[in-house]
Design a protein around this motif. Structure first.
Motif, PDB file in Angstrom:
ATOM      1  N   GLY A  82       0.649  -1.119   0.024  1.00  0.00           N
ATOM      2  CA  GLY A  82       0.070   0.243   0.143  1.00  0.00           C
ATOM      3  C   GLY A  82       0.915   1.181   0.017  1.00  0.00           C
ATOM      4  O   GLY A  82       1.873   1.336   0.675  1.00  0.00           O
ATOM      5  N   PRO A  83       0.411   2.289  -0.629  1.00  0.00           N
ATOM      6  CA  PRO A  83       0.984   3.482  -0.848  1.00  0.00           C
ATOM      7  C   PRO A  83       1.215   4.154   0.531  1.00  0.00           C
ATOM      8  O   PRO A  83       0.197   4.088   1.221  1.00  0.00           O
ATOM      9  CB  PRO A  83       0.602   4.358  -1.860  1.00  0.00           C
ATOM     10  N   LYS A  84       2.302   4.657   0.838  1.00  0.00           N
ATOM     11  CA  LYS A  84       2.673   5.604   2.133  1.00  0.00           C
ATOM     12  C   LYS A  84       2.245   4.882   3.468  1.00  0.00           C
ATOM     13  O   LYS A  84       1.866   5.408   4.508  1.00  0.00           O
ATOM     14  CB  LYS A  84       1.806   6.860   2.115  1.00  0.00           C
ATOM     15  N   PRO A 145       5.802   6.254  -1.989  1.00  0.00           N
ATOM     16  CA  PRO A 145       5.008   6.893  -2.447  1.00  0.00           C
ATOM     17  C   PRO A 145       4.161   6.359  -3.514  1.00  0.00           C
ATOM     18  O   PRO A 145       4.530   5.436  -4.203  1.00  0.00           O
ATOM     19  CB  PRO A 145       5.767   8.261  -3.364  1.00  0.00           C
ATOM     20  N   GLU A 146       3.035   6.497  -3.878  1.00  0.00           N
ATOM     21  CA  GLU A 146       1.832   6.090  -4.734  1.00  0.00           C
ATOM     22  C   GLU A 146       2.696   5.876  -6.247  1.00  0.00           C
ATOM     23  O   GLU A 146       3.410   7.019  -6.637  1.00  0.00           O
ATOM     24  CB  GLU A 146       0.499   6.812  -4.799  1.00  0.00           C
ATOM     25  N   GLY A 147       2.564   5.031  -6.935  1.00  0.00           N
ATOM     26  CA  GLY A 147       2.993   4.804  -7.978  1.00  0.00           C
ATOM     27  C   GLY A 147       4.603   4.617  -8.034  1.00  0.00           C
ATOM     28  O   GLY A 147       5.359   4.930  -9.280  1.00  0.00           O
ATOM     29  N   SER A 148       5.058   4.166  -7.191  1.00  0.00           N
ATOM     30  CA  SER A 148       6.639   3.952  -7.307  1.00  0.00           C
ATOM     31  C   SER A 148       7.150   2.648  -7.043  1.00  0.00           C
ATOM     32  O   SER A 148       6.348   1.607  -6.980  1.00  0.00           O
ATOM     33  CB  SER A 148       7.041   4.735  -5.924  1.00  0.00           C
ATOM     34  N   VAL A 149       8.228   2.449  -7.464  1.00  0.00           N
ATOM     35  CA  VAL A 149       9.164   1.130  -7.498  1.00  0.00           C
ATOM     36  C   VAL A 149      10.399   1.216  -6.602  1.00  0.00           C
ATOM     37  O   VAL A 149      11.084   2.332  -6.835  1.00  0.00           O
ATOM     38  CB  VAL A 149       9.280   0.705  -8.883  1.00  0.00           C
ATOM     39  N   ALA A 150      10.644   0.343  -5.855  1.00  0.00           N
ATOM     40  CA  ALA A 150      11.657   0.346  -5.009  1.00  0.00           C
ATOM     41  C   ALA A 150      12.250  -1.094  -5.234  1.00  0.00           C
ATOM     42  O   ALA A 150      11.618  -1.912  -5.366  1.00  0.00           O
ATOM     43  CB  ALA A 150      11.644   0.337  -3.616  1.00  0.00           C
ATOM     44  N   SER A 151      13.813  -1.081  -5.475  1.00  0.00           N
ATOM     45  CA  SER A 151      14.111  -2.381  -5.956  1.00  0.00           C
ATOM     46  C   SER A 151      15.651  -2.732  -5.404  1.00  0.00           C
ATOM     47  O   SER A 151      16.083  -1.844  -4.595  1.00  0.00           O
ATOM     48  CB  SER A 151      14.407  -2.631  -7.375  1.00  0.00           C
ATOM     49  N   ALA A 152      16.068  -3.869  -5.191  1.00  0.00           N
ATOM     50  CA  ALA A 152      17.118  -4.220  -4.438  1.00  0.00           C
ATOM     51  C   ALA A 152      17.669  -5.829  -5.203  1.00  0.00           C
ATOM     52  O   ALA A 152      16.966  -6.390  -5.931  1.00  0.00           O
ATOM     53  CB  ALA A 152      17.095  -4.713  -3.169  1.00  0.00           C
TER      54      ALA A 152
END
Length: 173
Positions: A82-84, A145-152
């Motif tokens: 979920g965003p935020k 944030p909404e509409g974001s991607v985090a990667s590792a």
């Protein structure tokens, strides 16, 4: 690929080897068979009738094996959050030694900006060929944030082999 220019670039890398010579001797593999994929479909909400149509044979969903789609023993790890909102997601994985009879692999986490990634245990020691070891990857964060991607990614290395597993957390609808 540059994460500054390609924030969702992790999705483009894949988990496989680029070097075909190295791919012949990967060191570790994530072993998943037909039953594992059927269970993933069950966990995703497909019923036994739908699965039988897809597989062409008498497969069914076991009520005793309820789980998450994330339980599929696959090199890639992805989760929608979920965003935020704060989140913590666990990925249970098993790797099998197909390299040296005696080998020790250490986990290194790379590129985890925006998320916190832990691996337990951090070291896998193998004493036989085809021996399996389990580990858990936990990904957490304070809210994306909404509409974001985090990667590792998690890279298991014994000094000779490097086995990379991409991790993506996203908030897209």
């Amino acid at each position: 690929m540059n994460v500054a220019r390609n924030p969702d670039g992790e999705l483009a890398y894949g988990a496989g080897q680029i070097d075909p010579v190295k791919a012949v001797h990967p060191g570790l593999i994530y072993d998943a068979g037909e039953a594992d994929f059927i269970q993933m479909l069950c966990n995703q909400g497909y019923n036994s009738t739908s699965i039988r149509l897809m597989t062409g044979h008498h497969s069914s969903c076991s009520a005793a094996k309820k789980g998450s789609v994330r339980d599929l023993n696959y090199p890639s790890m992805a989760a929608k959050v979920g965003p935020k909102k704060r989140f913590a997601v666990r990925f249970n994985r098993t790797v099998m030694n197909v390299g040296s009879t005696r080998s020790t692999y250490r986990a290194v986490v790379r590129g985890s900006r925006g998320i916190h990634v832990t691996v337990e245990p951090k070291v896998l020691s193998f004493h036989a060929l085809n021996q399996k070891q389990k580990f858990v990857v936990t990904v957490s964060g304070g809210g994306l944030p909404e509409g974001s991607v985090a990667s590792a990614s998690v890279v298991w290395s014994d000094g000779r082999h490097s086995v990379r597993s991409p991790i993506v957390v996203y908030t897209y609808v």
